[in-house]
Design a protein around this motif. Structure first.
Motif, PDB file in Angstrom:
ATOM      1  N   ARG A  70      12.267 -56.757  29.116  1.00 13.82           N
ATOM      2  CA  ARG A  70      13.478 -56.251  28.474  1.00 13.82           C
ATOM      3  C   ARG A  70      13.634 -54.749  28.658  1.00 13.82           C
ATOM      4  O   ARG A  70      14.759 -54.239  28.750  1.00 13.82           O
ATOM      5  CB  ARG A  70      13.467 -56.592  26.987  1.00 13.82           C
ATOM      6  N   ARG A  71      12.551 -54.011  28.710  1.00 12.56           N
ATOM      7  CA  ARG A  71      12.624 -52.562  28.906  1.00 12.56           C
ATOM      8  C   ARG A  71      12.522 -52.179  30.374  1.00 12.56           C
ATOM      9  O   ARG A  71      12.623 -50.999  30.717  1.00 12.56           O
ATOM     10  CB  ARG A  71      11.507 -51.864  28.127  1.00 12.56           C
ATOM     11  N   ARG A  72      12.284 -53.146  31.228  1.00 10.47           N
ATOM     12  CA  ARG A  72      12.104 -52.930  32.666  1.00 10.47           C
ATOM     13  C   ARG A  72      11.042 -51.849  32.921  1.00 10.47           C
ATOM     14  O   ARG A  72      11.276 -50.812  33.550  1.00 10.47           O
ATOM     15  CB  ARG A  72      13.415 -52.548  33.342  1.00 10.47           C
ATOM     16  N   LEU A  73       9.828 -52.135  32.468  1.00 11.02           N
ATOM     17  CA  LEU A  73       8.697 -51.227  32.620  1.00 11.02           C
ATOM     18  C   LEU A  73       7.926 -51.627  33.876  1.00 11.02           C
ATOM     19  O   LEU A  73       7.338 -52.698  33.943  1.00 11.02           O
ATOM     20  CB  LEU A  73       7.800 -51.307  31.387  1.00 11.02           C
ATOM     21  N   THR A  74       7.947 -50.756  34.891  1.00  7.64           N
ATOM     22  CA  THR A  74       7.344 -51.102  36.173  1.00  7.64           C
ATOM     23  C   THR A  74       6.219 -50.176  36.599  1.00  7.64           C
ATOM     24  O   THR A  74       5.515 -50.472  37.558  1.00  7.64           O
ATOM     25  CB  THR A  74       8.423 -51.107  37.284  1.00  7.64           C
ATOM     26  N   THR A  75       6.044 -49.051  35.915  1.00  9.31           N
ATOM     27  CA  THR A  75       4.967 -48.112  36.249  1.00  9.31           C
ATOM     28  C   THR A  75       4.291 -47.650  34.969  1.00  9.31           C
ATOM     29  O   THR A  75       4.837 -47.788  33.871  1.00  9.31           O
ATOM     30  CB  THR A  75       5.502 -46.880  37.010  1.00  9.31           C
ATOM     31  N   VAL A  76       3.116 -47.058  35.105  1.00  6.44           N
ATOM     32  CA  VAL A  76       2.432 -46.533  33.926  1.00  6.44           C
ATOM     33  C   VAL A  76       3.254 -45.422  33.282  1.00  6.44           C
ATOM     34  O   VAL A  76       3.240 -45.240  32.060  1.00  6.44           O
ATOM     35  CB  VAL A  76       1.008 -46.054  34.291  1.00  6.44           C
ATOM     36  N   ASP A  77       4.031 -44.685  34.092  1.00  8.55           N
ATOM     37  CA  ASP A  77       4.915 -43.666  33.542  1.00  8.55           C
ATOM     38  C   ASP A  77       5.907 -44.279  32.559  1.00  8.55           C
ATOM     39  O   ASP A  77       6.210 -43.696  31.515  1.00  8.55           O
ATOM     40  CB  ASP A  77       5.717 -42.980  34.660  1.00  8.55           C
ATOM     41  N   ASP A  78       6.438 -45.471  32.899  1.00  6.22           N
ATOM     42  CA  ASP A  78       7.399 -46.136  32.024  1.00  6.22           C
ATOM     43  C   ASP A  78       6.774 -46.480  30.678  1.00  6.22           C
ATOM     44  O   ASP A  78       7.382 -46.284  29.626  1.00  6.22           O
ATOM     45  CB  ASP A  78       7.924 -47.410  32.689  1.00  6.22           C
ATOM     46  N   PHE A  79       5.557 -47.019  30.703  1.00  2.85           N
ATOM     47  CA  PHE A  79       4.895 -47.385  29.444  1.00  2.85           C
ATOM     48  C   PHE A  79       4.642 -46.153  28.577  1.00  2.85           C
ATOM     49  O   PHE A  79       4.856 -46.171  27.361  1.00  2.85           O
ATOM     50  CB  PHE A  79       3.573 -48.105  29.729  1.00  2.85           C
ATOM     51  N   MET A  88       3.164 -37.822  30.051  1.00  2.00           N
ATOM     52  CA  MET A  88       2.516 -37.899  31.363  1.00  2.00           C
ATOM     53  C   MET A  88       3.291 -37.091  32.389  1.00  2.00           C
ATOM     54  O   MET A  88       4.526 -37.078  32.397  1.00  2.00           O
ATOM     55  CB  MET A  88       2.414 -39.351  31.822  1.00  2.00           C
ATOM     56  N   ILE A  89       2.553 -36.432  33.267  1.00  2.00           N
ATOM     57  CA  ILE A  89       3.115 -35.699  34.394  1.00  2.00           C
ATOM     58  C   ILE A  89       2.538 -36.266  35.683  1.00  2.00           C
ATOM     59  O   ILE A  89       1.321 -36.354  35.833  1.00  2.00           O
ATOM     60  CB  ILE A  89       2.798 -34.199  34.294  1.00  2.00           C
ATOM     61  N   TYR A 116      -8.649 -45.784  31.208  1.00  2.00           N
ATOM     62  CA  TYR A 116      -7.631 -46.654  31.794  1.00  2.00           C
ATOM     63  C   TYR A 116      -8.344 -47.934  32.222  1.00  2.00           C
ATOM     64  O   TYR A 116      -9.136 -47.939  33.160  1.00  2.00           O
ATOM     65  CB  TYR A 116      -6.977 -45.966  32.985  1.00  2.00           C
ATOM     66  N   VAL A 117      -8.071 -49.003  31.479  1.00  2.00           N
ATOM     67  CA  VAL A 117      -8.806 -50.249  31.631  1.00  2.00           C
ATOM     68  C   VAL A 117      -7.873 -51.323  32.176  1.00  2.00           C
ATOM     69  O   VAL A 117      -6.770 -51.522  31.650  1.00  2.00           O
ATOM     70  CB  VAL A 117      -9.396 -50.695  30.279  1.00  2.00           C
ATOM     71  N   VAL A 118      -8.302 -52.014  33.224  1.00  2.00           N
ATOM     72  CA  VAL A 118      -7.521 -53.110  33.800  1.00  2.00           C
ATOM     73  C   VAL A 118      -8.381 -54.366  33.800  1.00  2.00           C
ATOM     74  O   VAL A 118      -9.486 -54.367  34.351  1.00  2.00           O
ATOM     75  CB  VAL A 118      -7.049 -52.785  35.233  1.00  2.00           C
ATOM     76  N   GLU A 127      -7.029 -40.869  39.868  1.00  2.00           N
ATOM     77  CA  GLU A 127      -6.249 -41.183  41.071  1.00  2.00           C
ATOM     78  C   GLU A 127      -5.761 -42.636  41.057  1.00  2.00           C
ATOM     79  O   GLU A 127      -4.728 -42.962  41.631  1.00  2.00           O
ATOM     80  CB  GLU A 127      -7.097 -40.954  42.324  1.00  2.00           C
ATOM     81  N   LEU A 128      -6.504 -43.514  40.388  1.00  2.00           N
ATOM     82  CA  LEU A 128      -6.167 -44.930  40.377  1.00  2.00           C
ATOM     83  C   LEU A 128      -5.191 -45.298  39.261  1.00  2.00           C
ATOM     84  O   LEU A 128      -4.690 -46.427  39.232  1.00  2.00           O
ATOM     85  CB  LEU A 128      -7.444 -45.769  40.231  1.00  2.00           C
ATOM     86  N   PHE A 129      -4.906 -44.355  38.360  1.00  2.00           N
ATOM     87  CA  PHE A 129      -4.083 -44.683  37.202  1.00  2.00           C
ATOM     88  C   PHE A 129      -2.646 -45.024  37.586  1.00  2.00           C
ATOM     89  O   PHE A 129      -1.977 -45.770  36.868  1.00  2.00           O
ATOM     90  CB  PHE A 129      -4.059 -43.511  36.217  1.00  2.00           C
ATOM     91  N   THR A 130      -2.147 -44.456  38.667  1.00  2.00           N
ATOM     92  CA  THR A 130      -0.739 -44.616  39.009  1.00  2.00           C
ATOM     93  C   THR A 130      -0.502 -45.714  40.045  1.00  2.00           C
ATOM     94  O   THR A 130       0.591 -45.801  40.614  1.00  2.00           O
ATOM     95  CB  THR A 130      -0.159 -43.292  39.536  1.00  2.00           C
ATOM     96  N   LEU A 131      -1.494 -46.553  40.307  1.00  2.00           N
ATOM     97  CA  LEU A 131      -1.241 -47.714  41.146  1.00  2.00           C
ATOM     98  C   LEU A 131      -0.180 -48.587  40.478  1.00  2.00           C
ATOM     99  O   LEU A 131      -0.112 -48.698  39.257  1.00  2.00           O
ATOM    100  CB  LEU A 131      -2.530 -48.505  41.363  1.00  2.00           C
TER     101      LEU A 131
END
Length: 728
Positions: A70-79, A88-89, A116-118, A127-131
């Motif tokens: 519903r919020r169209r969250l597609t990247t960690v920046d969106d969340f 976040m920058i 950052y846990v997956v 460096e892996l946070f923005t995958l």
């Protein structure tokens, strides 16, 4: 069922209380049904076991699969943009990012301040946070020190992402989208049960965009990108009491980088990055990045009778990034430094390739059941190998480029116990010991000459204690105290006149939080409020002095308030909102002036300054409507987010004033088909998302012609598009 629920809810008054930290957006049908039965349907794993979100004595922002769509969250920046109190920058390239939680930011090229846990395993490097995130089941964002459970990189909080596991039902989905900037997207999922005991799930995501930011000198868009992602998961029931989960994932991305603008913002606008000073990039060198990541994970779970669960998870990450840019961000030639024409072709190319290998393993023993005593204990290990080459081209004046070869071995022992002291009172005690043995060799990139060898061990006991009061399943009041820490590290080797030291100390965090959570009107209204006080010792402040270096700030004092609310208003309408006020200020702190000029002091007193990248206010709110229109289900949402003044450096000169952004989405569900139209930053507002200035970087102070200059990156502006999804 939707109409009956809506008619029932319509009889209740419209209730909307405090603004929110954004736990969810509205309440879907399944949620309403669960709450009507008296249960909290929002389940989290913030404390290492599934439990109701309302019962957790922490501030936990939860995004369910429905929220994500519903919020169209597609990247960690969106969340993060949807979570007040977190900022976040993304800077210079997708791998370089800084996340601020409750006023204190992480730092480049060193240990992050947020775990950052997956799928249950912590990623080893920011460096892996923005995958790219895709096929996500749930995202939990925890604020405040979480070291007792997540370890030495959780001094600010944790982001916990769970991707969808395979199921025993065959099916999948395919979606395609198009947007401005000639942006194409495609996503797909196939869920394939092989047998009763073996299930597979293949998910993929593709993004291709020409970009949105135009370089006025090159006369082309310079932020285009391509992102390719695949993930294969398997779930194997190895016996009646044991399960093996496997995951193999790959990402490959390339595109524009360092699309940085250059202007004398300090001299012409007092450091305020707004209005006509926000010029487009005008450099004569197009920055580029390319990165590739492979990740593998295995998780084994074994039930030990009815009382215990033993689990082990191990993962491997392999990452490489190439990155090139210029450092003058101008098209004038020759480029001068203090009036001398030292760079006839400009300061280019500059490159910083990064290679990462990481091995992560965790074993945990957890009690099962809902008895008065609940506990878990475990062991954690992570090996990180990180190489970064600083190829500064013309700035080396013929000298050899240097490579930083960093090695880290971290072990962690942890345990947590929760006990119902009384039927309505729960006490929780967590304790973790982390030991991080780090070493770094500085070597010649070509000759392999060893310029320096440094090693240091950082360790810390990290306790956490909580007391929670549950007078009913609809209310929790709590007090939580916690300690976290972040390892120290190694700066680039300083020269005789440099103001930084070769090593910097570990950062320690002590925090106290008190809050309440409640559900009203049969669960159709959710409220949460929290207040916190946090003290940071040896805050690791990142400064860009020709390279990213850390200057330790002895003390940072933070306190703040956060509140959240969501309400189902009836007739298909839902309302949510959130607010966080965070007062983050530097304690007593003096530092050498990095750019002393005649008449200026050699030492700066920065006591009381705002910490970088830490807005005092972050707010968000939205209204949604869901209802039937003939055979279609319509789902519409309009939201707004506000960020107050952001200072990009600790001297508080370069800053962006507060700004607001409006997003919207309309979705149409036609059974197997779904259609959507969406927009982000609907009114095309412009603001700076990062900056570094002449008062911190001598190079920019002396750069010419027509200098000095400050450097900054502007946001992408309005984005909009259409999408279609087919489920099968």
């Amino acid at each position: 069922m939707r109409r009956k629920a809506a008619l029932h809810i319509a009889r209740t008054p419209v209730i909307f209380a405090v603004l929110c930290a954004g736990l969810s957006v509205g309440l879907p049908t399944a949620v309403r049904a669960a709450e009507a039965a008296g249960e909290d349907p929002i389940i989290v794993t913030a404390r290492g076991r599934p439990e109701a979100q309302i019962a957790v004595p922490d501030t936990v922002t939860v995004f369910t699969q429905d929220d994500i769509a519903r919020r169209r969250l597609t990247t960690v920046d969106d969340f993060i943009a949807q979570t007040p109190g977190v900022f976040m920058i993304n800077d210079q390239d997708p791998g370089t990012n800084m996340i601020t939680v409750r006023g204190v930011s992480t730092n480049r090229n060193q240990s992050p301040s947020i775990a950052y846990v997956v799928d249950g395993l912590a990623l080893a490097d920011s460096e892996l946070f923005t995958l790219h995130t895709y096929d996500v089941a749930r995202v939990e964002i925890l604020k405040g020190p979480q070291g007792a459970l997540f370890g030495r990189s959780a001094s600010g909080g944790a982001v916990d992402i769970a991707t969808n596991d395979p199921t025993d039902e065959a099916g999948g989905m395919a979606s395609i989208g198009i947007g401005n900037g000639f942006t194409w997207t495609a996503d797909g999922v196939v869920n394939a049960p092989v047998s009763e005991r073996v299930q597979l799930r293949l998910a993929g995501s593709y993004r291709n965009s020409d970009g949105f930011i135009r370089n006025s000198y090159l006369d082309k868009k310079v932020d285009g990108f391509i992102s390719r992602n695949l993930r294969l998961k398997a779930r194997i029931e190895t016996s009646e009491t044991s399960t093996l989960k496997l995951r193999l994932a790959w990402a490959n991305e390339e595109g524009g980088a360092a699309y940085i603008s250059s202007e004398n913002v300090t001299g012409r606008n007092g450091g305020r990055l707004s209005g006509t000073i926000l010029t487009d990039p005008q450099g004569d060198f197009e920055g580029r990045f390319a990165r590739e990541w492979w990740g593998a994970q295995a998780t084994f779970e074994q039930e030990l009778g009815d009382a215990l669960m033993l689990s082990w998870s191990g993962g491997y990450d392999n990452y490489h990034k190439d990155f090139s840019e210029e450092l003058d961000f101008r098209h004038d030639t020759p480029v001068t430094l203090d009036g001398l024409a030292l760079f006839p072709d400009g300061i280019q190319p500059i490159s910083q390739p990064v290679d990462i290998e990481a091995w992560t393993s965790e074993m945990r023993l957890t009690s099962r059941g809902a008895g008065p005593l609940r506990w878990h204990a475990g062991f954690f290990f992570q090996r990180l190998e990180r190489d970064r080459t600083d190829e500064f081209g013309p700035l080396l004046f013929g000298a050899e480029a240097q490579r930083a070869e960093t090695r880290s071995n971290q072990i962690g022992l942890f345990a947590q116990v929760s006990y119902d002291v009384l039927p309505t009172i729960e006490a929780t005690l967590g304790l973790r010991y982390d030991r991080d043995r780090r070493k770094e060799d500085t070597v010649g990139a070509d000759s392999a000459t060893i310029y320096a060898r440094r090693a240091q061990t950082f360790d810390k006991w990290q306790p956490k204690i909580s007391l929670a009061w549950h007078p009913s399943q609809d209310f929790t009041g709590y007090v939580t105290g916690s300690v976290g820490f972040k390892s120290g590290g190694f700066n680039p080797l300083p020269g005789a006149s440099d103001v930084w030291s070769a090593n910097f100390a570990a950062e320690t965090v002590k925090s106290l939080e008190a809050g309440v959570k409640g559900r009203l009107v049969d669960g159709r209204v959710r409220l949460a409020m929290a207040g916190f006080v946090t003290d940071y010792s040896n805050f690791q402040n990142t400064v860009f002095l020709g390279n990213s270096v850390v200057l330790s700030v002895p003390e940072v004092n933070v306190h703040g308030l956060e509140a959240s609310a969501q309400a189902d208003l009836g007739l298909g309408f839902s309302l949510d909102g959130g607010a966080a006020w965070t007062h983050s200020r530097v304690g007593r702190y003096t530092t050498p002036n990095p750019t002393p000029e005649p008449g200026e002091p050699d030492v700066l007193d920065l006591t009381g300054n705002r910490t970088p990248n830490a807005p005092d206010w972050t707010l968000n709110g939205g209204i949604g409507w869901q209802g039937d229109a003939g055979p279609a289900l319509i789902d519409a949402r309009l939201s707004v987010a506000y960020v107050s003044r952001v200072d990009f450096e600790i001297d508080n000169i370069l800053h962006t004033p507060g700004y607001a952004s409006v997003d919207g989405r309309i979705g149409v569900d036609l059974g197997a088909w779904s259609l959507e139209v969406w927009a982000k930053n609907l009114f095309d507002k412009r603001w700076a998302i990062s900056a570094f200035g002449q008062q911190q970087l001598p190079l920019l102070l002396g750069l010419g012609p027509d200098g000095p200059y400050d450097s900054f990156t502007i946001n992408t502006g309005r984005q909009f598009g259409l999408g279609a999804t087919r489920r099968f």
